[in-house]
Design an enzyme around this catalytic site. Structure first.
Site, mmCIF file in Angstrom:
data_model
loop_
_atom_site.group_PDB
_atom_site.id
_atom_site.type_symbol
_atom_site.label_atom_id
_atom_site.label_comp_id
_atom_site.label_asym_id
_atom_site.label_seq_id
_atom_site.Cartn_x
_atom_site.Cartn_y
_atom_site.Cartn_z
ATOM 1 C CG ASP A 1 -1.742 1.187 1.432
ATOM 2 O OD1 ASP A 1 -1.574 2.154 0.661
ATOM 3 O OD2 ASP A 1 -2.569 1.188 2.362
ATOM 4 C CE LYS B 1 -3.426 9.513 2.052
ATOM 5 N NZ LYS B 1 -3.407 8.241 2.772
HETATM 6 C C1 LIG Z 1 -4.316 7.436 3.348
HETATM 7 C C2 LIG Z 1 -4.048 5.988 3.436
HETATM 8 C C3 LIG Z 1 -5.077 5.047 3.258
HETATM 9 C C4 LIG Z 1 -6.539 5.385 3.197
HETATM 10 O O1 LIG Z 1 -6.953 6.275 2.334
HETATM 11 P P1 LIG Z 1 -8.394 6.981 2.481
HETATM 12 O O2 LIG Z 1 -8.553 7.588 1.149
HETATM 13 O O3 LIG Z 1 -8.267 7.946 3.609
HETATM 14 O O4 LIG Z 1 -9.392 5.910 2.770
HETATM 15 C C5 LIG Z 1 -4.721 3.707 3.264
HETATM 16 N N1 LIG Z 1 -3.462 3.320 3.437
HETATM 17 C C6 LIG Z 1 -2.449 4.191 3.640
HETATM 18 C C7 LIG Z 1 -1.054 3.685 3.823
HETATM 19 C C8 LIG Z 1 -2.713 5.558 3.649
HETATM 20 O O5 LIG Z 1 -1.724 6.407 3.846
#
Ligand SMILES: *Cc1c(COP(=O)(O)O)cnc(C)c1O
Length: 424
Positions: free
Chosen positions: A204, A233
């Site tokens: 992830d 992000k």
């Molecule tokens: C931000 C994030 C998520 C979740 O994303 P959302 O869009 O807030 O549901 C999942 N895994 C990681 C590592 C993240 O940084």
């Protein structure tokens, strides 16, 4: 542009309350130094796609296999975005429909695991995400979750511990990824561990995707069979996510996203993802990502010199986790004081935090948003100096006002992408 201006006028007339609040938020985003490492500024082009007529369309299914007629343009858009995702990340299959990062991870588990099987992820207080098996999350309720931690002294992932835990617990899937880990992931070693215990490996890369495509962080492919990422992000796109995988998982992943977990895709988001991927494939973006890391290192160096205690002693990526204990202040109070001074960050647990999650010892900062404004190392030194002053005197209202004014000056010199604040 005319369209966008007319749309703004329509909102102002139809709903002046929401209009005013958006305007206030716009000014807030423009006039503050935003250090929340999961946030960024999407470009005007990304936001134009997000605010387009594509929001009017229903298109359950996938290109060429829809449950609705009238998909001549939607199919072309989604196919184009899939192709861009595959090319940018060098993968065989891309699903660009997940509504966000959490649903993307849920879809991967749904595709590859039976309920009750074991997920092994990094513990949340050590930097992992809720969806990696943290106890209040579906991932720990519907599956058996085991969690690895960082080393108590180095604050880095202890790959020997990960291997040991994997051998003992025999997880069906090993998950890497974090929201508060300032160091690089060793995807190769994680892939080897997963192979050894016959587990799937999900990387992830939500926080670091922009750094990965720019080559300033190691790439999870080919080590991970499945990769998930958010788009909003470091990739600087709209809120949304995607799942990238080997062809062998393509059908299971697609069926998990639709029809198992979601209905119609958010086509306006899909298009905006496409715009972000096009932007991310440019040399300009790669230089942006390099600068994100240079800025984080400069900010970390300056904070260290000012006596701040950094988790793991520094950073390799876009974020910094600060233990404020030696400054005699807790994370929440520190974050609130900084916000009053126009510096926005969030309080955060640190590894082995002796304090409770709602009032932890640390704050988390990062450089993706300020770097999108064109700020560089000199500005990072200035930001560190402000942080030092505010953390040393968190109750000093006059200081907060003064710093806030200086922050506003700096921000005016570095306009934020996608935002035009017109009046003084
Ligand atoms: C931000 C994030 C998520 C979740 O994303 P959302 O869009 O807030 O549901 C999942 N895994 C990681 C590592 C993240 O940084």
């Amino acid at each position: 542009m005319l369209e966008v201006e007319q749309a703004k006028l329509a909102l102002e007339q139809t709903d002046p309350e929401i209009f005013r609040l958006i305007k206030e938020e716009e000014r807030y985003q423009f006039e503050t130094v935003r250090l929340i490492p999961s946030e960024n500024y999407a470009s005007a082009a990304v936001m134009q796609a997000t605010g387009s007529v594509l929001t009017n369309k229903y298109s359950e299914g996938y290109p060429g296999k829809r449950y609705y007629e009238g998909q001549r343009y939607i199919d072309q858009i989604e196919t184009l975005v899939q192709e861009r995702a595959k090319a940018l990340f060098g993968v065989e299959h891309a699903n660009v429909q997940p509504y966000s990062g959490s649903p993307a991870n849920m879809a991967v588990y749904y595709a590859l695991l039976e309920p009750g099987e074991t997920i092994m992820g990094m513990s949340l207080p050590h930097g992992g995400h809720l969806t990696h098996g943290w106890n209040v999350n579906f991932s720990a309720r519907f599956y058996r979750a085991v969690q690895y931690t960082v080393h108590p002294e180095t604050h880095r992932i202890d790959y020997d511990q990960v291997r040991e835990l994997a051998r003992k617990e025999r997880p069906k899937i090993i998950v890497s990824g974090a929201t508060a880990y300032p160091r690089e992931f060793d995807f190769k070693t994680l892939g080897e561990i997963a192979r050894e215990v016959e587990a799937y490996f999900l990387a992830d890369i939500s926080h670091i995707a922009g750094l990965v495509v720019a080559g300033v962080h190691p790439h999870p492919v080919p080590h991970a069979g499945v990769v998930t990422t958010t788009i909003h992000k470091t990739l600087r796109g709209p809120r949304g996510a995607m799942i990238l995988c080997r062809q062998e998982h393509a059908d299971a992943i697609d069926r998990a996203v639709f029809p198992a977990l979601q209905g119609g895709p958010h086509n306006h988001t899909t298009a905006a993802i496409g715009v972000a991927l096009r932007e991310a494939a440019t040399e300009e973006f790669r230089e942006y990502a390099r600068q994100v890391v240079r800025n984080a290192k400069a900010l970390a160096g300056e904070l260290l010199e000012r006596g701040f205690r950094l988790i793991s002693g520094g950073t390799d990526n876009h974020l910094i986790l600060i233990d404020l204990t030696n400054k005699g202040i807790f994370g929440k109070k520190g974050a609130q004081a900084l916000d009053r001074a126009g510096i926005v960050c969030n309080y955060n647990p640190i590894p082995y935090d002796p304090r409770k999650p709602f009032s932890p010892s640390g704050i988390r900062i990062g450089t993706p948003a300020v770097t999108s404004r064109g700020m560089g190392e000199a500005e990072m030194r200035q930001i560190a100096a402000w942080m030092d002053q505010v953390i040393a005197a968190p109750e000093d209202a006059e200081l907060a006002v003064r710093v806030r004014g200086e922050v506003r000056e700096l921000c005016r010199a570095f306009p934020a992408p996608g935002i035009t604040v017109t009046d003084g």
